[in-house]
Design a protein around this motif. Structure first.
Motif, PDB file in Angstrom:
ATOM      1  N   UNK A  38      88.153 -39.065 -18.400  1.00 41.73           N
ATOM      2  CA  UNK A  38      88.590 -40.299 -17.750  1.00 41.73           C
ATOM      3  C   UNK A  38      89.116 -39.967 -16.349  1.00 41.73           C
ATOM      4  N   UNK A  39      89.940 -38.942 -16.268  1.00 39.26           N
ATOM      5  CA  UNK A  39      90.521 -38.555 -14.986  1.00 39.26           C
ATOM      6  C   UNK A  39      89.439 -38.065 -14.010  1.00 39.26           C
TER       7      UNK A  39
ATOM      8  N   UNK B 104      87.945 -33.667 -24.419  1.00 39.65           N
ATOM      9  CA  UNK B 104      89.182 -34.408 -24.151  1.00 39.65           C
ATOM     10  C   UNK B 104      88.856 -35.683 -23.377  1.00 39.65           C
ATOM     11  N   UNK B 105      88.900 -36.821 -24.035  1.00 42.04           N
ATOM     12  CA  UNK B 105      88.543 -38.054 -23.325  1.00 42.04           C
ATOM     13  C   UNK B 105      89.458 -38.296 -22.122  1.00 42.04           C
ATOM     14  N   UNK B 106      90.712 -37.888 -22.237  1.00 45.50           N
ATOM     15  CA  UNK B 106      91.655 -38.120 -21.139  1.00 45.50           C
ATOM     16  C   UNK B 106      91.253 -37.363 -19.883  1.00 45.50           C
ATOM     17  N   UNK B 107      90.742 -36.154 -20.059  1.00 40.92           N
ATOM     18  CA  UNK B 107      90.308 -35.378 -18.893  1.00 40.92           C
ATOM     19  C   UNK B 107      89.049 -35.992 -18.291  1.00 40.92           C
TER      20      UNK B 107
ATOM     21  N   UNK C 136      84.281 -29.495 -23.690  1.00 39.42           N
ATOM     22  CA  UNK C 136      85.740 -29.362 -23.781  1.00 39.42           C
ATOM     23  C   UNK C 136      86.241 -28.259 -22.845  1.00 39.42           C
TER      24      UNK C 136
ATOM     25  N   UNK D 155      88.139 -28.755 -19.163  1.00 43.42           N
ATOM     26  CA  UNK D 155      89.519 -28.267 -19.080  1.00 43.42           C
ATOM     27  C   UNK D 155      89.680 -27.277 -17.934  1.00 43.42           C
TER      28      UNK D 155
ATOM     29  N   UNK E  24      92.076 -28.097 -14.830  1.00 38.70           N
ATOM     30  CA  UNK E  24      93.223 -27.219 -14.612  1.00 38.70           C
ATOM     31  C   UNK E  24      93.299 -26.790 -13.149  1.00 38.70           C
TER      32      UNK E  24
ATOM     33  N   UNK F 275      87.894 -27.012 -15.244  1.00 41.12           N
ATOM     34  CA  UNK F 275      87.794 -27.721 -13.971  1.00 41.12           C
ATOM     35  C   UNK F 275      89.082 -28.483 -13.673  1.00 41.12           C
TER      36      UNK F 275
END
Ligand SMILES: Cc1cc2nc3c(=O)[nH]c(=O)nc-3n(C[C@H](O)[C@H](O)[C@H](O)COP(=O)(O)OP(=O)(O)OC[C@H]3O[C@@H](n4cnc5c(N)ncnc54)[C@H](O)[C@@H]3O)c2cc1C
Lengths: 420, 460
Positions: A387-388, A382-385, A408, A412, A416, A414
């Motif tokens: 990035x965050x 997930x690129x969005x995760x 992935x 996720x 979460x 981490x």
């Protein structure tokens, strides 16, 4: 002279997000958004899919009129800004009319950069930035036969694939030694390049074009110290330059783009800027490429809009993180963040799996145990995760190994735990 | 922009059984393909906790903001909907989401995301441990928002106080056919009775003495009834006006079964007059009259449990509620309003006091939530014919200190005092647990109301 509390120039990603942010805080102020095009807004990012025929041009509008009406925004097409007088808070349009503003957002994006190649102005060539460009390219692609693409960036690579699928014989010419420089390292780029090769696209890296000359039904491209190459279709995809032609003498400082602070304020009073028109500082504070991508345009647009409206929730723009989701021949390559420098030092750590011949490639770059970049070909995450995680400077510690194994799931799990 | 239902995840209850994912796969698969689950439960080995990746149906979805093809849109139903006819498969939405809520599915050939199964999420139904909940609070908020606000704009409460929220939302629901009593305290203090001869709300409001709120409401309700008009007699009182100074009249009205809706907003002291102690002040708490000094260490008595006292009156309805759990509060207000047409209904709301309890004004709801999650303030309700029921599970509370440490009024507590409070919380917890375990449905009545006990006798 007409007067608005807010004027937004450019109705694309940055401008549209700013409109929302302004209205979210200021329900009464008058707002106008001006765009030079004579049609509903269309994202440049969707154009490759218009070229390929995957999407018809009547189904790609980013927003319908009703959206502007609901926000009580005066949306004007064919309103082409020609000059800005920031001292008097006035904008002059190409038709000679003038509009006054309380606060102004420059969100005019970018235009294709045309490299100084001898003879280029004497031949017919294509670029890809507007819907008209895409329609012209689609038309030409149907009967291209032989196509040359200058530049192996995302735009060039996308277009080359489309032209190949449409039946053309395609050659990509790239100055640097690899495709997609800036987004992927040489190993990843080689994987991608191989896919193009397998699909009959010729990719010449580390090569420059010396000159072009007209020829019946097309042009001849002369490579530096090499053979000439004939083309029925020439696409120039050699990067972009900010759309700032109307800013001469305006009081707005422009370097590699409009210069802004962390709240997207330009150097002129009451003038903000966001998106591709801006010189985006890198989140990492170094020379890594930043800006020029859609997610950044949205983030900057929101920051600018909130700042313009005086929304107390506004937060400083953290700087751009390079980010790409690239699809090629049914496969996927994802990149987020930066690679390690050549001479990195002990604080850098690079984890890699999947060399030549393996089914996937993944590279994870850490500095002081914190994520700097993730690059994958044929691996999903997930690129969005990511990035965050980069923006939050999360320390990965022992999780780095798990991240390399299964980026992935590990990211996720981490992330979460970090939300509450 | 509307707020809407969501699927809530409680990591502490999840054991990673994976039933939710299987249920999702079954719900979303077709003959053509086996679907990728739209919910993923994953273990973070470092922390040993389970995590979730699922669309949060954000109010302001970034996946939609960054979509270049306008293929994602938040609908009025709250679902961020994906339109396959517009999607170009560029995956930029996956860069916009920080929850792993939208992801590419190789088998299906496009991005997939949760759509909450048209209001009946299969993952939630499959979860046997209560780790997934389908929370619809936000829609309720919207419904409340559509009701008329009957207070003037701009009540003068302290910054961050939740009492204005309680007042406005209560009166929205109770409606305009109401006579409102607000005895001395923060509620009239912030302007409900009005200023300079102007009313503070759009219903008849009066300002009784601290002592006689329930008596005055009794008379008013009865007088209206005599005249053939059915109005709601509503009190919005503080804990002093309800449980200390006002208790005689409150107890009397409850015992007589007067048709009154009495709401106590409990900030555990006389906060509006400078934070003096009350009967509801916690043991050990600092107040202006239980100071901290060389020998004094705050209040030396435990708080009395006013809602339980009210329950023993055999009221028609008694409940405790918190503004950290609005959905629960709304349901109880609904029940209390209904009960007040038959007899006495008492609602007890925990109201953290930003100024008197000494905590930052932004954390009121957080404090309220911690009070509940530590069992410091247990949520329950009591119906005369069904007995007491716990509104939330109280078996795995957070440590009480998680609550105490948020508040300046407890900063001086020593280990013995903390142990005392922990013991008290545990005792209260045990009493409630036992009351809730009395299976009143079979016994029909735990505590009877006199007149009705007779009716029951006659039935038998
Ligand atoms: C072919 C292609 C593929 C791409 N693919 C990706 C991708 O996969 N991922 C990614 O992240 N990014 C991609 N990008 C980049 C992305 O599209 C841009 O970063 C994004 O569109 C920037 O948004 P913007 O609002 O700043 O500017 P633009 O989208 O460029 O919009 C500028 C707007 O301003 C208007 N305008 C310009 N000048 C004037 C004027 N003088 N007066 C009035 N109006 C004016 C234009 O009409 C336009 O509507 C791609 C770009 C292209 C060209």
């Amino acid at each position: 002279m007409e007067q608005f509390d807010y004027v937004v120039l450019g109705a694309s990603h940055a401008g549209l997000e700013a409109l929302r942010a302004i209205r979210a805080h200021d329900s009464d102020g008058s707002i106008a958004v001006l765009d030079r095009e004579a049609r509903l807004p269309v994202s440049p990012t969707v154009l490759p899919y218009v070229v390929s025929g995957k999407r018809r041009q009547d189904r790609i509008a980013l927003r319908e009129r009703g959206w502007f009406d609901d926000l009580r925004v005066d949306y004007r097409q064919q309103a082409h800004a020609a000059a800005l007088d920031s001292a008097h808070s006035r904008l002059r349009l190409a038709d000679g009319s003038e509009i006054g503003y309380g606060k102004l957002l420059l969100a005019t994006g970018a235009a294709p950069a045309v490299p100084p190649i001898a003879g280029l102005s004497d031949v017919r060539f294509h670029v890809l930035r507007t819907l008209d460009d895409a329609l012209a390219l689609r038309e030409a692609g149907r009967s291209a036969g032989r196509a040359v693409v200058l530049g192996a960036g995302l735009v060039g690579m996308h277009a080359a694939e489309n032209l190949a699928r449409a039946g053309a014989r395609v050659t990509i010419i790239e100055m640097r030694d690899q495709v997609l420089p800036g987004y992927f390292d040489a190993t990843a780029a080689a994987r991608i390049q191989a896919a193009f090769h397998d699909n009959g696209v010729e990719v010449l890296t580390g090569r420059r074009v010396a000159s072009v000359a007209p020829r019946a039904g097309g042009c001849t491209v002369q490579l530096d110290g090499g053979e000439p190459c004939d083309a029925n279709l020439l696409l120039v995809a050699a990067g972009v330059r900010p759309e700032v032609s109307y800013l001469a003498g305006s009081g707005v400082t422009v370097e590699r783009g409009v210069v802004v602070d962390a709240f997207m304020r330009s150097t002129a009073a009451n003038v903000w800027a966001a998106g591709d028109v801006v010189q985006t500082p890198s989140f990492f504070g170094d020379a890594t490429p930043a800006g020029g991508i859609l997610p950044d345009a949205v983030e900057q647009g929101r920051t600018a809009g909130m700042s313009m409206a005086g929304d107390p929730g506004v937060r400083a723009y953290p700087g751009g993180v390079s980010l790409n989701t690239y699809g090629f021949f049914g496969r996927r390559a994802l990149s987020v963040g930066r690679d390690a420098p050549q001479q990195g030092g002990a604080d850098w750590e690079v984890l890699v799996r999947g060399g030549e011949g393996s089914d996937a490639y993944l590279k994870i770059v850490l500095r002081d145990g914190r994520l700097q970049g993730v690059f994958g070909v044929d691996v999903l995450f997930d690129p969005g995760i990511m990035w965050e995680l980069i923006l939050r400077r999360v320390e990965l510690g022992a999780r780095a190994k798990a991240l390399l194994e299964n980026p992935q799931d590990a990211a996720r799990a981490l992330m979460s735990g970090l939300w509450r | 922009m509307s707020a809407t239902p969501t699927i809530a995840f409680d990591a502490a209850r999840c054991d990673g059984c994976g039933h939710c994912m299987n249920a999702c796969v079954s719900a979303k698969s077709s003959d053509a393909h086996r679907a990728q689950p739209r919910i993923q439960i994953l273990r973070d080995d470092e922390s040993g906790r389970w995590g979730i990746a699922q669309c949060r149906q954000c109010g302001d979805p970034r996946c939609a903001s960054v979509c270049p093809a306008a293929a994602l849109e938040k609908g009025d139903d709250g679902i961020v909907a994906w339109d396959g006819k517009r999607c170009v498969n560029c995956l930029i939405c996956t860069a916009g989401c920080t929850f792993g809520g939208i992801a590419f599915s190789p088998a299906e050939g496009h991005v997939v995301k949760c759509d909450q199964c048209e209001g009946a999420p299969q993952c939630v139904a499959a979860c046997t441990r209560g780790a997934l909940r389908y929370v619809t609070t936000a829609t309720l908020y919207n419904r409340w928002g559509e009701l008329e606000d009957l207070f003037v704009p701009g009540l003068g409460g302290c910054q961050g106080c939740n009492t204005e929220l309680i007042m406005r939302h209560t009166l929205r629901r109770v409606g305009s056919n109401t006579v409102l009593a607000t005895p001395p305290g923060c509620i009239p203090g912030m302007g409900s009775v009005g200023y300079n001869g102007m009313l503070g709300c759009k219903v008849p409001v009066f300002h009784p003495l601290l002592t006689n709120t329930a008596s005055m409401l009794t008379g008013i309700r009865r007088q209206y009834k005599r005249k053939g008009r059915n109005v709601t007699a509503l009190a919005l009182a503080g804990d002093g006006g309800a449980g200390d100074v006002g208790f005689q009249s409150l107890s009397g009205a409850a015992e007589r079964g007067e048709q009154i809706l009495f709401i106590c907003v409990d900030n555990e002291g006389y906060m509006n007059t400078g934070a003096q102690r009350s009967g509801s002040t916690t043991y050990g708490a600092w107040t202006a009259t239980t100071p901290i000094g060389e020998s004094a260490r705050g209040k030396t008595q435990d708080a009395k449990n006013l809602p339980l006292l009210m329950m023993w009156h055999g009221c028609e309805y008694v409940a405790t509620a918190s503004t950290a759990f609005m959905e629960d509060f709304y349901a109880k207000l609904e029940a209390a309003l209904d009960a007040s047409q038959r007899g006495f209904a008492y609602l007890h709301l925990y109201s953290p006091c930003t100024s008197g309890w000494r905590f930052p004004s932004a954390s009121n709801i957080e404090v309220a939530r911690k009070a509940v999650e530590t069992n410091f303030a247990v949520l329950w309700d009591y119906r005369r014919d069904q007995g007491l029921k716990l509104s939330r599970d109280i078996d795995a509370p957070l440590p009480v200190t998680e609550y105490l440490k948020l508040l300046g009024k407890f900063r001086h507590l020593d280990a013995t005092q903390i142990a005392h409070i922990e013991r008290h919380v545990a005792e209260q917890e045990q009493v409630l647990r036992e009351l809730a375990a009395m299976h009143p449905r079979e016994r029909r009545q735990v505590v009877g109301h006199q007149s009705d006990l007779m009716a029951v006798d006659l039935d038998q």
